[in-house]
Design an enzyme around this catalytic site. Structure first.
Site, PDB file in Angstrom:
ATOM      1  N   HIS A  21       0.831  -1.196   0.000  1.00  0.00           N
ATOM      2  CA  HIS A  21       0.000   0.000   0.000  1.00  0.00           C
ATOM      3  C   HIS A  21       0.872   1.256   0.000  1.00  0.00           C
ATOM      4  O   HIS A  21       0.551   2.251  -0.652  1.00  0.00           O
ATOM      5  CB  HIS A  21      -0.912   0.014   1.231  1.00  0.00           C
ATOM      6  CG  HIS A  21      -1.958  -1.056   1.220  1.00  0.00           C
ATOM      7  ND1 HIS A  21      -3.236  -0.843   1.682  1.00  0.00           N
ATOM      8  CD2 HIS A  21      -1.932  -2.340   0.806  1.00  0.00           C
ATOM      9  CE1 HIS A  21      -3.943  -1.957   1.556  1.00  0.00           C
ATOM     10  NE2 HIS A  21      -3.160  -2.886   1.032  1.00  0.00           N
ATOM     11  N   HIS A 366       3.236 -13.671  -8.522  1.00  0.00           N
ATOM     12  CA  HIS A 366       2.012 -13.959  -7.778  1.00  0.00           C
ATOM     13  C   HIS A 366       0.856 -13.073  -8.217  1.00  0.00           C
ATOM     14  O   HIS A 366      -0.270 -13.249  -7.777  1.00  0.00           O
ATOM     15  CB  HIS A 366       2.266 -13.769  -6.286  1.00  0.00           C
ATOM     16  CG  HIS A 366       2.559 -12.345  -5.895  1.00  0.00           C
ATOM     17  ND1 HIS A 366       3.492 -11.567  -6.548  1.00  0.00           N
ATOM     18  CD2 HIS A 366       2.048 -11.553  -4.926  1.00  0.00           C
ATOM     19  CE1 HIS A 366       3.536 -10.371  -5.979  1.00  0.00           C
ATOM     20  NE2 HIS A 366       2.668 -10.330  -4.996  1.00  0.00           N
ATOM     21  N   ASN A 370       0.760  -4.248  -7.939  1.00  0.00           N
ATOM     22  CA  ASN A 370       1.946  -3.418  -8.141  1.00  0.00           C
ATOM     23  C   ASN A 370       2.938  -4.111  -9.068  1.00  0.00           C
ATOM     24  O   ASN A 370       3.461  -3.507 -10.013  1.00  0.00           O
ATOM     25  CB  ASN A 370       2.628  -3.120  -6.797  1.00  0.00           C
ATOM     26  CG  ASN A 370       1.796  -2.241  -5.899  1.00  0.00           C
ATOM     27  OD1 ASN A 370       1.070  -1.366  -6.362  1.00  0.00           O
ATOM     28  ND2 ASN A 370       1.885  -2.468  -4.602  1.00  0.00           N
ATOM     29  N   GLU A 374       4.106  -2.949 -12.868  1.00  0.00           N
ATOM     30  CA  GLU A 374       5.525  -2.728 -13.168  1.00  0.00           C
ATOM     31  C   GLU A 374       5.949  -3.551 -14.376  1.00  0.00           C
ATOM     32  O   GLU A 374       6.710  -3.088 -15.227  1.00  0.00           O
ATOM     33  CB  GLU A 374       6.362  -3.049 -11.931  1.00  0.00           C
ATOM     34  CG  GLU A 374       6.192  -2.019 -10.816  1.00  0.00           C
ATOM     35  CD  GLU A 374       6.801  -2.454  -9.495  1.00  0.00           C
ATOM     36  OE1 GLU A 374       7.497  -3.487  -9.470  1.00  0.00           O
ATOM     37  OE2 GLU A 374       6.564  -1.761  -8.487  1.00  0.00           O
ATOM     38  N   GLN A 391      -5.406 -11.193  -6.488  1.00  0.00           N
ATOM     39  CA  GLN A 391      -4.504 -11.797  -7.465  1.00  0.00           C
ATOM     40  C   GLN A 391      -5.195 -12.661  -8.529  1.00  0.00           C
ATOM     41  O   GLN A 391      -4.785 -12.627  -9.698  1.00  0.00           O
ATOM     42  CB  GLN A 391      -3.417 -12.578  -6.734  1.00  0.00           C
ATOM     43  CG  GLN A 391      -2.513 -11.688  -5.896  1.00  0.00           C
ATOM     44  CD  GLN A 391      -1.739 -12.435  -4.833  1.00  0.00           C
ATOM     45  OE1 GLN A 391      -1.593 -13.657  -4.900  1.00  0.00           O
ATOM     46  NE2 GLN A 391      -1.234 -11.707  -3.841  1.00  0.00           N
TER      47      GLN A 391
END
Length: 473
Positions: A21, A366, A370, A374, A391
């Protein structure tokens, strides 16, 4: 003259003390400050996380300022040495967190005002569910920064607005064949839903998460804050419009502007990243399989062994970020050595630098949002191995919506077996410039367009900041 004497816009970011976060919130804070030169930005997370971000401070509640000009002022969440479920339990967490957090944050706001820095807008992430009430009491406009996909926001919204039973039934389908259809959304299979919607009992070990989400969406219904989402229009056009009751704005992908960005700091580990980069420098272009499952997940002993054997079976060099001693029975991995003939195993690396390196050919992930963003912004195709929370939905976006990766299938114990991992890696690595890799490159370009000058996300962020400036005046 009134305009000259009016306070500068001052954004206060309030963020739970979890790295997943903190990093995207730090990145948005820096981007907001860069796009609005007249604005101040203060960042407040729990004392325990503040200590990890700034370990050299003389006292744990001391302010800090980074090179972007963002000020860091911690608040107490009631657990200044860190919340440990096995020690503190979860029964009283919500009540203590809300009571102590609200009082502490109110004091932070009052202190800023006393120093001539009144807060004009609060921006909060979704686990600090008590923040909007503090903002309401203090008369400060608030916006939530949703750090997961818009699709997950839409699923949760519909869950708490009459679709809980059908979502829980679908999510708990033992064959993963059930499909749910929600307003404004494409059909979703049971293994494409966020794991929280499968929870049906307060005895479930993750029930606290569902309970906090319920509180959050109650506040969203009552206060109707703006919702800033770390995504972009081209990626999630349906999901961004699936909840017309809320004002939802895509402002992403919010990732570090460069590999050395301060907003990409890891709170928990410092390693010799140069060793990783030196090793990558010796490898041919697109030859390396990069593997990382983030900072929270613990990998079982069996999964580690299947992962190692699957990677070795590909015959390709690999860089594996593996938490040591966190698996079942304290399972560890040697950092290099005989067990990893063509690979390098480390406990930490600078992920943005790794994903930007030309030697990296795919990312076994996973599917934390984020990490996925990326990878998208670097044009690296993914092997998706989702575990929990958002996920599974991220894996659906990567494979079914973007075509920028393949999803590994789990066995009955939730493990990716070595043959399945090898199959997925080879699908990407043997593909050359076509198929999945070509799609990954197209999405890199679309992401770049979204945050570039005049792009959809850049316009949305600028409009949000402009509105805050107007209110401050």
């Amino acid at each position: 003259m009134a305009m000259e004497n009016s306070p500068a816009p001052h954004f206060l970011f309030v963020v739970s003390g979890i790295q997943g976060h903190i990093n995207p919130a730090r990145r948005l804070a820096a981007r907001l400050m860069a796009s609005t030169p007249s604005a101040r930005v203060t960042f407040s997370t729990a004392v325990s996380a503040h200590r990890l971000l700034f370990p050299s401070l003389a006292s744990p509640d001391e302010e800090a300022i980074d090179d972007a000009g963002v000020t860091y002022t911690p608040h107490s969440d009631g657990y200044d040495d860190g919340f440990k479920p096995e020690v503190h339990g979860t029964d009283n967490y919500k009540a203590r967190n809300r009571a102590v957090g609200s009082e502490s944050l109110s004091a932070v706001v009052a202190g800023l005002a006393e120093r001539g820095r009144p807060v004009t807008c609060m921006v909060y992430t979704f686990l600090v569910v008590w923040v909007p009430e503090v903002a309401r009491v203090l008369g400060i406009p608030a916006a939530i920064y949703w750090i997961q996909p818009a699709a997950v926001l839409a699923v949760y919204y519909h869950y708490f607005h009459g679709h809980d039973a059908v979502l829980a039934s679908c999510a708990n389908d033992p064959g993963n064949d059930a499909v749910v259809r929600l307003p404004g959304m494409p059909p979703l299979r049971s293994d494409e839903l966020p794991s929280a919607v499968s929870i049906t009992s307060p005895e479930h070990r993750h029930y606290l998460l569902l309970d906090m989400l319920r509180d959050l969406f109650t506040e969203l219904d009552e206060l109707k804050p703006k919702v800033l989402v770390n995504t972009f229009d081209a990626l999630e056009p349906d999901a961004l419009r699936a909840v017309p009751e809320l004002e939802v704005l895509a402002v992403g992908p919010v990732v570090p502007d460069d590999e050395a960005s301060l907003s990409n700091t890891d709170m928990f580990w410092r390693d010799d990243a140069n060793a990783c980069m030196d090793w990558l420098d010796t490898k041919p272009a697109r030859s390396v399989v990069y593997v990382s499952f983030g900072t929270l997940l613990s990998m079982s002993k069996r999964q580690k062994e299947e992962m190692r054997c699957g990677l070795e079976a590909t015959g390709r060099p690999y860089l594996w970020v593996a938490r040591q001693g966190a698996g079942e029975g304290g399972a560890t991995l040697d950092r290099g050595g005989e067990g990893h003939r063509q690979g390098m195993v480390v406990e930490w690396c600078d992920q943005m630098k790794v994903l930007s390196h030309p030697a990296v050919g795919c990312f076994v992930t996973h599917c934390g949002w984020n990490s996925a963003l990326e990878s998208i912004t670097r044009g690296v195709p993914m092997v998706a191995v989702p575990q929990w929370t958002d996920q599974p939905t991220v894996a659906w976006l990567v494979e079914a919506c973007m075509g920028a990766g393949v999803r590994a299938r789990l066995d009955g114990e939730g493990v990716v077996e070595r043959g399945e991992l090898q199959r997925c890696v080879e699908l990407i690595m043997a593909d050359g410039d076509g198929g999945v890799r070509a799609q990954a490159e197209r999405w890199r370009e679309r992401a770049e367009e979204a945050v570039g000058i005049g792009g959809s996300s850049e316009r949305n962020l600028r409009a949000f900041a402009s509105g805050a400036v107007t209110r401050a005046r």
